[in-house]
Scaffold this motif. Structure first.
Motif, PDB file in Angstrom:
ATOM      1  N   CYS A 150       0.793  -1.187  -0.271  1.00  0.00           N
ATOM      2  CA  CYS A 150      -0.317   0.224  -0.274  1.00  0.00           C
ATOM      3  C   CYS A 150       1.217   1.330   0.053  1.00  0.00           C
ATOM      4  CB  CYS A 150      -0.851  -0.008   1.158  1.00  0.00           C
ATOM      5  SG  CYS A 150      -2.520  -0.996   0.869  1.00  0.00           S
ATOM      6  N   ASP A 151       1.566   1.343  -0.672  1.00  0.00           N
ATOM      7  CA  ASP A 151       2.862   2.280  -0.926  1.00  0.00           C
ATOM      8  C   ASP A 151       2.200   3.742  -1.536  1.00  0.00           C
ATOM      9  OD1 ASP A 151       4.662   4.174  -0.833  1.00  0.00           O
ATOM     10  OD2 ASP A 151       6.453   2.795  -0.922  1.00  0.00           O
ATOM     11  N   LEU A 152       1.358   3.737  -2.313  1.00  0.00           N
ATOM     12  CA  LEU A 152       0.344   4.796  -2.693  1.00  0.00           C
ATOM     13  C   LEU A 152       1.244   5.822  -3.472  1.00  0.00           C
ATOM     14  CD1 LEU A 152      -2.811   5.224  -0.936  1.00  0.00           C
ATOM     15  CD2 LEU A 152      -1.669   3.453  -2.964  1.00  0.00           C
ATOM     16  N   ALA A 153       2.420   6.457  -2.276  1.00  0.00           N
ATOM     17  CA  ALA A 153       3.175   7.577  -2.583  1.00  0.00           C
ATOM     18  C   ALA A 153       4.348   7.214  -4.136  1.00  0.00           C
ATOM     19  CB  ALA A 153       4.231   7.672  -1.488  1.00  0.00           C
ATOM     20  N   GLU A 154       4.927   5.891  -4.027  1.00  0.00           N
ATOM     21  CA  GLU A 154       5.436   5.019  -4.664  1.00  0.00           C
ATOM     22  C   GLU A 154       4.609   4.534  -6.449  1.00  0.00           C
ATOM     23  OE1 GLU A 154       8.413   2.755  -6.765  1.00  0.00           O
ATOM     24  OE2 GLU A 154       8.484   4.470  -5.538  1.00  0.00           O
ATOM     25  N   GLU A 214       5.660   9.174 -14.439  1.00  0.00           N
ATOM     26  CA  GLU A 214       7.087   8.439 -14.574  1.00  0.00           C
ATOM     27  C   GLU A 214       6.470   9.282 -16.360  1.00  0.00           C
ATOM     28  OE1 GLU A 214       8.386   5.017 -14.415  1.00  0.00           O
ATOM     29  OE2 GLU A 214       9.843   5.107 -12.563  1.00  0.00           O
ATOM     30  N   ASP A 215       5.756   9.523 -17.285  1.00  0.00           N
ATOM     31  CA  ASP A 215       5.807  10.068 -18.722  1.00  0.00           C
ATOM     32  C   ASP A 215       4.499  10.919 -18.787  1.00  0.00           C
ATOM     33  OD1 ASP A 215       5.612   9.834 -21.299  1.00  0.00           O
ATOM     34  OD2 ASP A 215       5.382   7.511 -21.351  1.00  0.00           O
ATOM     35  N   PRO A 216       5.519  11.770 -18.180  1.00  0.00           N
ATOM     36  CA  PRO A 216       4.567  12.693 -18.418  1.00  0.00           C
ATOM     37  C   PRO A 216       3.260  13.125 -19.501  1.00  0.00           C
ATOM     38  CG  PRO A 216       6.170  14.071 -18.610  1.00  0.00           C
ATOM     39  CD  PRO A 216       6.712  12.270 -18.255  1.00  0.00           C
ATOM     40  N   GLY A 275      -4.651  12.856 -13.448  1.00  0.00           N
ATOM     41  CA  GLY A 275      -3.798  13.590 -13.382  1.00  0.00           C
ATOM     42  C   GLY A 275      -3.029  13.020 -11.669  1.00  0.00           C
ATOM     43  N   ASP A 276      -3.785  13.225 -10.665  1.00  0.00           N
ATOM     44  CA  ASP A 276      -2.531  13.109  -9.694  1.00  0.00           C
ATOM     45  C   ASP A 276      -3.613  11.800  -8.703  1.00  0.00           C
ATOM     46  OD1 ASP A 276      -0.928  12.553  -7.383  1.00  0.00           O
ATOM     47  OD2 ASP A 276      -0.919  14.478  -6.016  1.00  0.00           O
ATOM     48  N   PRO A 277      -2.789  10.770  -9.395  1.00  0.00           N
ATOM     49  CA  PRO A 277      -3.585   9.596  -8.904  1.00  0.00           C
ATOM     50  C   PRO A 277      -3.095   9.468  -7.053  1.00  0.00           C
ATOM     51  CG  PRO A 277      -1.290   8.386  -9.573  1.00  0.00           C
ATOM     52  CD  PRO A 277      -1.597  10.570 -10.142  1.00  0.00           C
ATOM     53  N   LEU A 278      -2.347  10.087  -6.574  1.00  0.00           N
ATOM     54  CA  LEU A 278      -2.795   9.866  -5.040  1.00  0.00           C
ATOM     55  C   LEU A 278      -3.337  10.931  -4.323  1.00  0.00           C
ATOM     56  CD1 LEU A 278      -0.390   9.122  -2.784  1.00  0.00           C
ATOM     57  CD2 LEU A 278       1.109  10.867  -2.731  1.00  0.00           C
ATOM     58  N   GLN A 279      -3.864  12.430  -4.913  1.00  0.00           N
ATOM     59  CA  GLN A 279      -4.325  12.148  -5.024  1.00  0.00           C
ATOM     60  C   GLN A 279      -6.074  12.051  -5.062  1.00  0.00           C
ATOM     61  OE1 GLN A 279      -4.884  16.274  -6.466  1.00  0.00           O
ATOM     62  NE2 GLN A 279      -6.771  17.131  -4.515  1.00  0.00           N
ATOM     63  N   TYR A 280      -6.478  10.927  -5.496  1.00  0.00           N
ATOM     64  CA  TYR A 280      -8.069  10.844  -5.359  1.00  0.00           C
ATOM     65  C   TYR A 280      -7.768   9.105  -4.759  1.00  0.00           C
ATOM     66  CZ  TYR A 280     -10.945   7.217  -7.495  1.00  0.00           C
ATOM     67  OH  TYR A 280     -12.142   6.434  -7.186  1.00  0.00           O
ATOM     68  N   TRP A 281      -6.413   8.443  -4.552  1.00  0.00           N
ATOM     69  CA  TRP A 281      -6.092   7.401  -3.727  1.00  0.00           C
ATOM     70  C   TRP A 281      -6.677   7.783  -2.154  1.00  0.00           C
ATOM     71  CZ3 TRP A 281      -1.788   5.736  -6.842  1.00  0.00           C
ATOM     72  CH2 TRP A 281      -2.149   4.960  -7.757  1.00  0.00           C
ATOM     73  N   THR A 282      -6.097   9.112  -1.968  1.00  0.00           N
ATOM     74  CA  THR A 282      -5.609   9.180  -0.840  1.00  0.00           C
ATOM     75  C   THR A 282      -7.283  10.053   0.202  1.00  0.00           C
ATOM     76  OG1 THR A 282      -5.396  11.203  -1.108  1.00  0.00           O
ATOM     77  CG2 THR A 282      -3.495   9.339   0.292  1.00  0.00           C
ATOM     78  N   GLY A 283      -7.532  10.740  -0.663  1.00  0.00           N
ATOM     79  CA  GLY A 283      -8.962  11.675  -0.839  1.00  0.00           C
ATOM     80  C   GLY A 283     -10.591  11.231  -0.805  1.00  0.00           C
ATOM     81  N   SER A 284     -10.114   9.916  -0.815  1.00  0.00           N
ATOM     82  CA  SER A 284     -11.102   9.808  -1.749  1.00  0.00           C
ATOM     83  C   SER A 284     -12.093   8.631  -0.527  1.00  0.00           C
ATOM     84  CB  SER A 284     -11.616   8.946  -2.621  1.00  0.00           C
ATOM     85  OG  SER A 284     -10.433   7.845  -3.123  1.00  0.00           O
TER      86      SER A 284
END
Length: 97
Positions: A9-13, A20-22, A34-43
């Motif tokens: 569950c290393d969401l940051a990694e 990695e590929d913009p 967009g930023d999956p970390l924001q989605y995963w931690t904010g929902s």
């Protein structure tokens, strides 16, 4: 690499890998980008499902222009049962969810 980060569950990694590929943004939920970390931690998303999801077979989904047949976009879908032509084996694997 992806599965190992999902298992612990290393969401940051996972977000680092996804970003990695913009030029090819990661879609964490259709049609979102967009930023999956924001989605995963904010929902109300349960990150433990990622280890199960990424351990299942994936399928390459291709969107083509209906007029000329050129590929518009390609991306992987997990589990493969969520793809356009799932097989019986895809559905059997998805029963783990």
């Amino acid at each position: 690499m992806i599965l190992e980060a999902a298992r612990v569950c290393d969401l940051a990694e996972l977000a680092r890998i996804a970003n990695e590929d913009p030029d090819n943004p990661f879609r964490y939920s259709m049609p979102d980008r967009g930023d999956p970390l924001q989605y995963w931690t904010g929902s109300k998303f349960d990150p433990t499902i990622l280890s199960v999801l990424f351990s299942l077979p994936a399928t390459l989904h291709t969107f083509k222009d209906t007029q000329n047949g050129q590929v518009i976009e390609e991306f992987y879908v997990w589990p493969s049962a969520a793809g356009p032509s799932p097989s019986d084996a895809d559905w059997t694997a998805a029963e783990a969810l």
